[in-house]
Scaffold this active site. Sequence first.
Site, PDB file in Angstrom:
ATOM      1  N   LYS A  22     -25.362  25.189  50.828  1.00 29.81           N
ATOM      2  CA  LYS A  22     -26.366  24.174  51.146  1.00 29.81           C
ATOM      3  C   LYS A  22     -26.592  23.255  49.945  1.00 29.81           C
ATOM      4  O   LYS A  22     -26.551  22.032  50.069  1.00 29.81           O
ATOM      5  CB  LYS A  22     -27.696  24.866  51.508  1.00 29.81           C
ATOM      6  CG  LYS A  22     -28.880  23.914  51.566  1.00 29.81           C
ATOM      7  CD  LYS A  22     -30.162  24.625  51.919  1.00 29.81           C
ATOM      8  CE  LYS A  22     -30.914  25.219  50.754  1.00 29.81           C
ATOM      9  NZ  LYS A  22     -31.656  24.253  49.928  1.00 29.81           N
ATOM     10  N   ARG A 123     -42.772  20.920  40.485  1.00 31.36           N
ATOM     11  CA  ARG A 123     -41.417  20.359  40.586  1.00 31.36           C
ATOM     12  C   ARG A 123     -41.373  18.836  40.439  1.00 31.36           C
ATOM     13  O   ARG A 123     -41.076  18.112  41.387  1.00 31.36           O
ATOM     14  CB  ARG A 123     -40.759  20.776  41.895  1.00 31.36           C
ATOM     15  CG  ARG A 123     -40.576  22.258  41.997  1.00 31.36           C
ATOM     16  CD  ARG A 123     -39.869  22.665  43.246  1.00 31.36           C
ATOM     17  NE  ARG A 123     -38.422  22.600  43.124  1.00 31.36           N
ATOM     18  CZ  ARG A 123     -37.595  22.980  44.094  1.00 31.36           C
ATOM     19  NH1 ARG A 123     -38.066  23.406  45.233  1.00 31.36           N
ATOM     20  NH2 ARG A 123     -36.301  22.910  43.914  1.00 31.36           N
ATOM     21  N   ASP A 308     -33.035  31.648  42.985  1.00 28.06           N
ATOM     22  CA  ASP A 308     -32.950  31.649  44.453  1.00 28.06           C
ATOM     23  C   ASP A 308     -32.588  33.018  45.030  1.00 28.06           C
ATOM     24  O   ASP A 308     -32.532  33.177  46.246  1.00 28.06           O
ATOM     25  CB  ASP A 308     -31.920  30.606  44.926  1.00 28.06           C
ATOM     26  CG  ASP A 308     -32.450  29.186  44.809  1.00 28.06           C
ATOM     27  OD1 ASP A 308     -33.640  29.005  44.520  1.00 28.06           O
ATOM     28  OD2 ASP A 308     -31.647  28.245  45.020  1.00 28.06           O
TER      29      ASP A 308
HETATM   30  C1  UD1 Z   1     -32.062  23.288  42.571  1.00 25.05           C
HETATM   31  C2  UD1 Z   1     -31.820  23.987  43.877  1.00 25.05           C
HETATM   32  C3  UD1 Z   1     -32.860  25.080  44.083  1.00 25.05           C
HETATM   33  C4  UD1 Z   1     -32.887  26.022  42.882  1.00 25.05           C
HETATM   34  C5  UD1 Z   1     -33.053  25.239  41.579  1.00 25.05           C
HETATM   35  C6  UD1 Z   1     -32.938  26.104  40.344  1.00 25.05           C
HETATM   36  C7  UD1 Z   1     -30.885  22.208  45.229  1.00 25.05           C
HETATM   37  C8  UD1 Z   1     -31.023  21.303  46.402  1.00 25.05           C
HETATM   38  N1  UD1 Z   1     -31.915  23.013  44.944  1.00 25.05           N
HETATM   39  O1  UD1 Z   1     -33.328  22.668  42.671  1.00 25.05           O
HETATM   40  O2  UD1 Z   1     -32.505  25.813  45.271  1.00 25.05           O
HETATM   41  O3  UD1 Z   1     -33.983  26.902  43.020  1.00 25.05           O
HETATM   42  O4  UD1 Z   1     -32.033  24.224  41.499  1.00 25.05           O
HETATM   43  O5  UD1 Z   1     -31.731  26.781  40.340  1.00 25.05           O
HETATM   44  O6  UD1 Z   1     -29.845  22.250  44.602  1.00 25.05           O
HETATM   45  N2  UD1 Z   1     -37.952  20.085  36.504  1.00 25.05           N
HETATM   46  C9  UD1 Z   1     -38.766  19.206  35.816  1.00 25.05           C
HETATM   47  N3  UD1 Z   1     -38.522  17.865  35.955  1.00 25.05           N
HETATM   48  C10 UD1 Z   1     -37.506  17.384  36.729  1.00 25.05           C
HETATM   49  C11 UD1 Z   1     -36.684  18.287  37.423  1.00 25.05           C
HETATM   50  C12 UD1 Z   1     -36.929  19.644  37.283  1.00 25.05           C
HETATM   51  O7  UD1 Z   1     -39.688  19.609  35.108  1.00 25.05           O
HETATM   52  O8  UD1 Z   1     -37.351  16.157  36.809  1.00 25.05           O
HETATM   53  C13 UD1 Z   1     -38.206  21.530  36.382  1.00 25.05           C
HETATM   54  C14 UD1 Z   1     -38.508  22.196  37.722  1.00 25.05           C
HETATM   55  O9  UD1 Z   1     -39.880  22.077  38.061  1.00 25.05           O
HETATM   56  C15 UD1 Z   1     -38.082  23.610  37.474  1.00 25.05           C
HETATM   57  C16 UD1 Z   1     -36.880  23.450  36.531  1.00 25.05           C
HETATM   58  O10 UD1 Z   1     -36.988  22.139  35.981  1.00 25.05           O
HETATM   59  O11 UD1 Z   1     -39.101  24.314  36.815  1.00 25.05           O
HETATM   60  C17 UD1 Z   1     -35.525  23.584  37.186  1.00 25.05           C
HETATM   61  O12 UD1 Z   1     -35.482  22.779  38.342  1.00 25.05           O
HETATM   62  P1  UD1 Z   1     -34.135  22.111  38.868  1.00 25.05           P
HETATM   63  O13 UD1 Z   1     -32.961  22.805  38.268  1.00 25.05           O
HETATM   64  O14 UD1 Z   1     -34.235  20.646  38.707  1.00 25.05           O
HETATM   65  O15 UD1 Z   1     -34.205  22.454  40.407  1.00 25.05           O
HETATM   66  P2  UD1 Z   1     -33.753  21.540  41.615  1.00 25.05           P
HETATM   67  O16 UD1 Z   1     -32.556  20.745  41.238  1.00 25.05           O
HETATM   68  O17 UD1 Z   1     -34.923  20.836  42.174  1.00 25.05           O
END
Ligand code: UD1
Length: 422
Positions: A22, A123, A308
Amino acid sequence: MDSIVVTGGAELRGEIPIAGAKNACLTLMPATLLSDEPLTLTNAPRLSDIKTMTALLQSLGCEVTSMQDGRVLALSSHDINNHTADYDIVRKMRASILVLGPMLARDGHAIVSLPGGCAIGARPVDLHLRALEALGAELDLRDGYVHAKAPGGLKGGTVTFPLVSVGATENVLMAATLAKGTTVIENAAREPEIVDLADCLRRMGAQIDGDGTSTITVQGVDRLGGATHPVVTDRIELGTYMLAPAICGGEVECIGGRMDLVSAFCERLDAAGVNVEETDRGLKVSRRNGRVSAVDVETQPFPGFPTDLQAQMMALLCTADGTSTLHETIFENRFMHAPELIRMGARIDVQGGSATVTGVERLKGAPVMATDLRASVSLILAGLAAEGDTVVNRVYHLDRGYEHVEDKLGAVGAKIERVPER
Ligand code: UD1
């Protein structure tokens, strides 16, 4: 809305086919926006999140055709006629932010709604925005939308992430393929979904090195072409189904499973007393003894233990012999499954980002509520091992990430059915 009813106690035997990822598919689909030639994705999973991304891309003017019962997606961004990703779609799924980088890179402008919070924490998307700014994007946040411009086109630059973000790495990686000059992404995410995206972009003509390591280098090109790309195996679906025989007993072969996708997870399974054997077709899983042993788990970016799979691992540890500790380091509010597992007789104490789980001999079936995608499947896994019936309500979360969970588990002997919510 449907519920899933699980009657615990059955041993599981047989094979479960693992679908395409996914999270990979959700970043491969927006890659279509980088080219006006067709992109075909094979091994696509059939999930409601994929339908949401389809609707988002269609709202921008992309053609998305689903073939072979959803296994193949043919995408074309030849006629993009709208550069605004609307709140109504973005609020349903955070991954919608992944259209920002590609649209901006190709056409020099894009407007994308901010996704807002979600059940597992705040997030934010600040890392996505800072990274695009490093490539020369001009951003303005107004009325809940990011208004992005790059009048002369994006320019290569150095992006140093203060923390590892999968989505922000994907967004800037896509954008950098069409930026002028060289982009270096430092502290990049190393997840297999990033490597899969880079593979697909290379097939489209991008010049990318270092994906799968913390430093990715992208040499911008003038244009990208079409490609056909198979979506990588879903390591989270894989890990989830590997836990089923670990929880219930029996032996299940996960077809298409690869050890390199789940090595940190397998290491913890081994410590808990679960055998994982590589076969020609995938991974075969069985418990060594009657009851698994307690183990400690800490979630980390890849190649560490995936956040996850934390909820599903907790379901296993609820019946382990001894006391386990789970540390969640990625998201601040990712233990919503704990109170539901406690309703099934689990002994769990959550303190901030840590949960202490003292194993009990047997869980007891109960009506429970699913609050997010991985939480809902953890309740199903717990139900497989519980005495009596477990009714998991609000399963729409489940359908976002697991295709036909009741068919896949039912085929290996689980007593599980989908019913209209009671
Ligand atoms: C992706 C996955 C999700 C998984 C996560 C971590 C997809 C569609 N989703 O989510 O299933 O749980 O990776 O493996 O691929 N953060 C910030 N600022 C940002 C972006 C992220 O502070 O701009 C923080 C988030 O709140 C979190 C951490 O960084 O605490 C990691 O998040 P991130 O790796 O970005 O997760 P996603 O890409 O949203």
